[in-house]
Design a protein around this motif. Structure first.
Motif: not given
Lengths: 77, 151
Positions: A1, A5, B46, B49-50, B64-65, B68, B149
């Motif tokens: 994550m 970012k 997670a 986000a990916r 989303e990142a 998580s 995460g």
């Protein structure tokens, strides 16, 4: 994550935040990770957008080793 | 470059599942019929986000990142009967598939890890416990990366 970012910030040309997030990964100690995975290296000094994206890619190669993301990551270069 | 590959289909069910009314509504029957060890709402954030990053939706990838948690842990729990099969074939014996070199992970010059990188032992260990213990194996992580995460 954290590398997600870093990549998002870098692609939006927010290099300060991108480098901060990248170094959160690079300098992380194994003991501070719930899985015990941390590089524990000195912080990166990447300065340009390309340099930071290259560092993100390099760290994704290591951090996500054998995780199945390499093809997607290679396509993004 | 952005939006190199649009992946709308994986994002649809993830988005539906993450609607404000639903994250806590996972049925007990479902939970009892899947292996333990995975935090589902965190895993969904997670995954979203990916896929958002792959699809080039940077704003959504970032939100989303952030959603998580990096401290919530998800693992696949293996046993002596149900071994960690990727570890079995790729790392423990090194005779099926493996990195060319454990110090470089098979990466080309420029991408190779620093020799002092403390992540290397985690990914290249061949200890027997890795067959059954998600925690110290490199490869339980293969899917756990996706689900938890992680980076």
């Amino acid at each position: 994550m954290t590398l997600i970012k870093a990549e998002v910030y870098a692609r939006q040309n927010d290099l300060v935040n991108a480098l901060t997030e990248l170094n959160n990964v690079v300098t992380k100690q194994p003991a501070s990770d719930p899985y015990g995975v941390g590089a524990g290296l000195p912080p990166s000094v990447a300065a340009t957008q390309d340099d930071i994206l290259n560092e993100v890619y390099k760290n994704r190669c290591i951090e996500l080793y054998m995780s199945g993301f390499k093809l997607e990551d290679m396509e993004k270069i | 470059m952005t939006g190199h590959r649009v992946l709308p289909r994986p994002l649809q069910p993830l988005t539906m599942r993450l609607q404000p009314s639903t994250p806590n509504a996972i049925s007990g029957a479902f939970i009892t019929n899947i292996p333990g060890g995975i935090d589902i709402p965190n895993a969904l954030h997670a995954l979203k986000a990916r896929f958002s990053l792959f699809a080039g939706d940077f704003a959504q990838a970032l939100s989303e990142a952030t959603a998580s948690s990096l401290t919530v842990k998800s693992t696949f729990n293996f046993t002596t009967v149900n071994l960690n099969l990727i570890f079995e074939t790729a790392t423990s014996t090194n005779n099926v598939t493996a990195a060319i070199d454990n110090t470089t992970l098979g990466l080309p010059a420029g991408l190779q890890p620093d020799p002092a990188d403390k992540r290397l032992p985690f990914y290249t260990t061949t200890t027997y416990n890795s067959k059954i213990l998600g925690i110290c194996s490199c490869i339980y992580y293969t899917m756990a990366h996706l689900l938890a995460g992680r980076k």
